[in-house]
Design an enzyme around this catalytic site. Structure first.
Site, PDB file in Angstrom:
ATOM      1  N   ASN A  98     -25.764  15.181  16.861  1.00 41.96           N
ATOM      2  CA  ASN A  98     -26.697  15.560  16.342  1.00 41.96           C
ATOM      3  C   ASN A  98     -27.055  14.559  15.840  1.00 41.96           C
ATOM      4  O   ASN A  98     -26.818  13.979  14.473  1.00 41.96           O
ATOM      5  CB  ASN A  98     -25.060  17.005  15.251  1.00 41.96           C
ATOM      6  CG  ASN A  98     -26.065  16.819  14.339  1.00 41.96           C
ATOM      7  OD1 ASN A  98     -27.487  16.487  13.699  1.00 41.96           O
ATOM      8  ND2 ASN A  98     -25.389  17.368  13.074  1.00 41.96           N
ATOM      9  N   LYS A 107     -29.148  14.333  13.604  1.00 43.92           N
ATOM     10  CA  LYS A 107     -29.472  15.124  11.808  1.00 43.92           C
ATOM     11  C   LYS A 107     -31.206  14.509  11.250  1.00 43.92           C
ATOM     12  O   LYS A 107     -32.142  14.708  11.926  1.00 43.92           O
ATOM     13  CB  LYS A 107     -28.305  14.522  10.725  1.00 43.92           C
ATOM     14  CG  LYS A 107     -26.915  14.287  11.667  1.00 43.92           C
ATOM     15  CD  LYS A 107     -26.103  14.123  10.832  1.00 43.92           C
ATOM     16  CE  LYS A 107     -24.639  14.884  11.151  1.00 43.92           C
ATOM     17  NZ  LYS A 107     -23.578  14.557   9.990  1.00 43.92           N
ATOM     18  N   HIS A 140     -24.024  24.189   9.783  1.00 51.68           N
ATOM     19  CA  HIS A 140     -23.857  23.019  10.065  1.00 51.68           C
ATOM     20  C   HIS A 140     -23.523  22.799   8.124  1.00 51.68           C
ATOM     21  O   HIS A 140     -23.974  23.118   7.269  1.00 51.68           O
ATOM     22  CB  HIS A 140     -24.487  21.758   9.605  1.00 51.68           C
ATOM     23  CG  HIS A 140     -23.997  20.102  10.326  1.00 51.68           C
ATOM     24  ND1 HIS A 140     -23.810  19.574   9.297  1.00 51.68           N
ATOM     25  CD2 HIS A 140     -23.400  19.690  10.969  1.00 51.68           C
ATOM     26  CE1 HIS A 140     -23.394  18.681   9.267  1.00 51.68           C
ATOM     27  NE2 HIS A 140     -23.003  18.572  10.317  1.00 51.68           N
ATOM     28  N   GLU A 151     -23.701  20.808   6.310  1.00 57.08           N
ATOM     29  CA  GLU A 151     -24.632  19.929   5.103  1.00 57.08           C
ATOM     30  C   GLU A 151     -26.243  20.836   5.215  1.00 57.08           C
ATOM     31  O   GLU A 151     -26.723  20.914   4.127  1.00 57.08           O
ATOM     32  CB  GLU A 151     -25.236  18.596   6.100  1.00 57.08           C
ATOM     33  CG  GLU A 151     -25.467  17.642   5.673  1.00 57.08           C
ATOM     34  CD  GLU A 151     -25.035  16.941   7.622  1.00 57.08           C
ATOM     35  OE1 GLU A 151     -25.525  16.776   7.989  1.00 57.08           O
ATOM     36  OE2 GLU A 151     -24.076  15.740   7.015  1.00 57.08           O
ATOM     37  N   GLU A 157     -15.860  21.253  11.733  1.00 59.08           N
ATOM     38  CA  GLU A 157     -16.295  19.586  11.199  1.00 59.08           C
ATOM     39  C   GLU A 157     -15.370  19.873   9.900  1.00 59.08           C
ATOM     40  O   GLU A 157     -16.644  20.813   9.029  1.00 59.08           O
ATOM     41  CB  GLU A 157     -17.645  20.278  11.514  1.00 59.08           C
ATOM     42  CG  GLU A 157     -17.971  19.382  12.737  1.00 59.08           C
ATOM     43  CD  GLU A 157     -19.738  19.345  12.493  1.00 59.08           C
ATOM     44  OE1 GLU A 157     -19.415  18.265  13.462  1.00 59.08           O
ATOM     45  OE2 GLU A 157     -21.005  19.483  11.681  1.00 59.08           O
ATOM     46  N   GLY A 167     -19.027  11.542   8.618  1.00 53.83           N
ATOM     47  CA  GLY A 167     -19.758  10.485   8.086  1.00 53.83           C
ATOM     48  C   GLY A 167     -18.679   9.842   7.119  1.00 53.83           C
ATOM     49  O   GLY A 167     -18.965   8.634   6.598  1.00 53.83           O
ATOM     50  N   SER A 225     -16.471  11.954  11.927  1.00 56.71           N
ATOM     51  CA  SER A 225     -16.180  10.788  12.851  1.00 56.71           C
ATOM     52  C   SER A 225     -15.375  10.526  14.032  1.00 56.71           C
ATOM     53  O   SER A 225     -14.730   9.777  13.785  1.00 56.71           O
ATOM     54  CB  SER A 225     -15.303  10.277  11.434  1.00 56.71           C
ATOM     55  OG  SER A 225     -15.474  10.220  10.011  1.00 56.71           O
TER      56      SER A 225
HETATM   57  P1  13P Z   1     -20.423  12.486  12.563  1.00 56.26           P
HETATM   58  O1  13P Z   1     -19.636  11.617  13.884  1.00 56.26           O
HETATM   59  O2  13P Z   1     -21.320  10.915  11.592  1.00 56.26           O
HETATM   60  O3  13P Z   1     -18.528  12.462  11.280  1.00 56.26           O
HETATM   61  O4  13P Z   1     -21.021  13.412  11.519  1.00 56.26           O
HETATM   62  C1  13P Z   1     -20.814  14.566  12.430  1.00 56.26           C
HETATM   63  C2  13P Z   1     -21.289  15.720  12.303  1.00 56.26           C
HETATM   64  O5  13P Z   1     -21.639  16.229  11.101  1.00 56.26           O
HETATM   65  C3  13P Z   1     -22.167  16.709  13.601  1.00 56.26           C
HETATM   66  O6  13P Z   1     -22.333  17.447  13.282  1.00 56.26           O
END
Ligand code: 13P
Length: 257
Positions: A8, A10, A93, A95, A164, A170, A209
Site C-alpha cells: 500500500n 498510500k 483503511h 487512514e 491492521e 508506521g 510495521s
Molecule cells: P506500515 O507498514 O507503514 O506500518 O503501514 C501499514 C499500512 O497501513 C498498510 O496499509
C-alpha cells in the site's frame, strides 16, 4: 493457498518508483512462493500496469466510491479501477476511516460496489491504542468486521480481510505474536460463524510495521494469510524481501500451522 503480500503506497510514489518496482518485481516475482499485489495512488495505476507487463503481480486501488457514476467530483468508481487493469481495492483503511470519516456502513457499500465491478476488496479492520489498552481490541475488530462485510463476501471470488492495529501503522511497533495469533484466530472464528465453510477460506492478512526483519516471524503465525505493507512497500528490495519471507508457507492452507 499461497500467502498474499500487498503493498500500500498510500499517498507516495512517482513514475520513477513505478519503473524500478516493476523492474525488480518482474525479475523476481516468478521465484516467489506468494502472490503480489501493488496498490499505488490512482494516478499511477495505468503506468504500473503497463510497466509490469506480463509479470505475475497484480495492481489494486486504495479506495473506490460506493456509487456507479455521476456528479461526485474527485471520486473514482470501482468500474473505473477495473477498466484500467486493477484487480483489487483496499477499503476501510484506518487512514480513510480517520481522514474521511468513513463508517462501517459506507465501507460495506464500497465492498459491494467493488465486488460488482469484479474487484477483490481488501477490507481493513483494527483497533486504536486506547481500545487495545482498555482490553477492547477484539470487540472493536469484531464490530468492524460484522458491519463492513456484505452478506456475499465469502462467495467466490471471496474478498480479503486485513487486520491492521492503528497503533502499529508506521510506528515501528507491532503486537506480540501471541496477540496477532489471537486476533487472527478470533477473526477466523467470526468469519466461519457468519459464512460457514467459505469463511474458512478467506485470507486474513496482517498489516502494521511489517518489515524485512520481522516478516518471517509474522508470516509464520497461524491464520496469517499474508501481509499488507505500507512504508516498506516503497522500497523494492524491502518489499521483495518481505515477499521472500512468505516462502516457507508454500502449500500451506491459510492459517494452517
Ligand atoms: P506500515 O507498514 O507503514 O506500518 O503501514 C501499514 C499500512 O497501513 C498498510 O496499509
Amino acid at each position: 493457498m499461497r500467502q498474499i503480500i500487498i503493498g500500500n503506497w498510500k499517498m507516495n510514489g512517482t513514475k520513477a518508483l513505478v519503473e524500478t518496482m516493476a523492474r525488480e518485481v518482474s525479475s523476481r516475482a516468478a521465484s516467489l512462493a506468494c502472490d503480489l499485489v501493488l496498490c499505488p495512488p490512482a494516478t499511477l495505476i495505468v503506468p504500473l500496469v503497463a510497466a509490469l507487463g506480463g509479470a505475475p503481480a497484480k495492481v489494486g486501488g486504495q479506495d473506490c466510491d460506493a456509487r456507479a457514476s455521476g456528479a461526485h467530483t474527485g471520486d473514482i468508481a470501482a468500474t473505473m479501477l477495473r477498466e484500467v487493469g486493477a484487480s483489487h481495492v483496499i477499503l476501510g483503511h484506518s487512514e480513510r476511516r480517520a481522514d474521511h470519516g468513513e463508517s462501517d456502513a459506507l465501507i460495506c457499500a464500497k465492498v459491494a460496489a467493488a465486488r460488482a465491478a469484479g474487484l477483490t476488496p481488501i477490507v481493513c479492520v483494527g483497533e486504536d491504542e486506547a481500545a487495545r489498552q482498555a482490553g477492547r481490541a477484539e470487540a472493536v475488530v469484531m464490530g468492524q468486521l460484522a458491519a463492513s462485510l456484505p452478506a456475499d463476501f465469502a462467495d467466490p471470488p471471496a474478498g480479503l480481510v486485513a487486520y491492521e492495529p492503528i497503533w502499529a501503522i508506521g510506528s515501528g511497533r507491532t503486537p506480540t505474536t501471541d496477540d496477532i495469533a489471537a486476533m487472527h484466530g478470533a477473526i477466523r472464528a467470526a468469519l466461519r460463524d457468519r459464512f460457514g465453510a467459505a469463511g474458512g477460506a478467506i485470507a486474513i492478512l496482517y498489516g502494521g510495521s511489517v518489515k524485512p526483519g520481522n516478516a518471517a516471524a509474522l508470516l509464520a503465525l497461524a491464520e496469517v494469510g499474508g501481509a499488507l505493507v505500507g512504508g516498506a512497500s516503497l522500497v523494492p528490495g524491502d518489499f521483495l524481501a518481505i515477499a521472500a519471507a512468505a516462502a516457507p508457507a508454500l502449500g500451506r492452507a491459510p492459517g494452517a500451522s
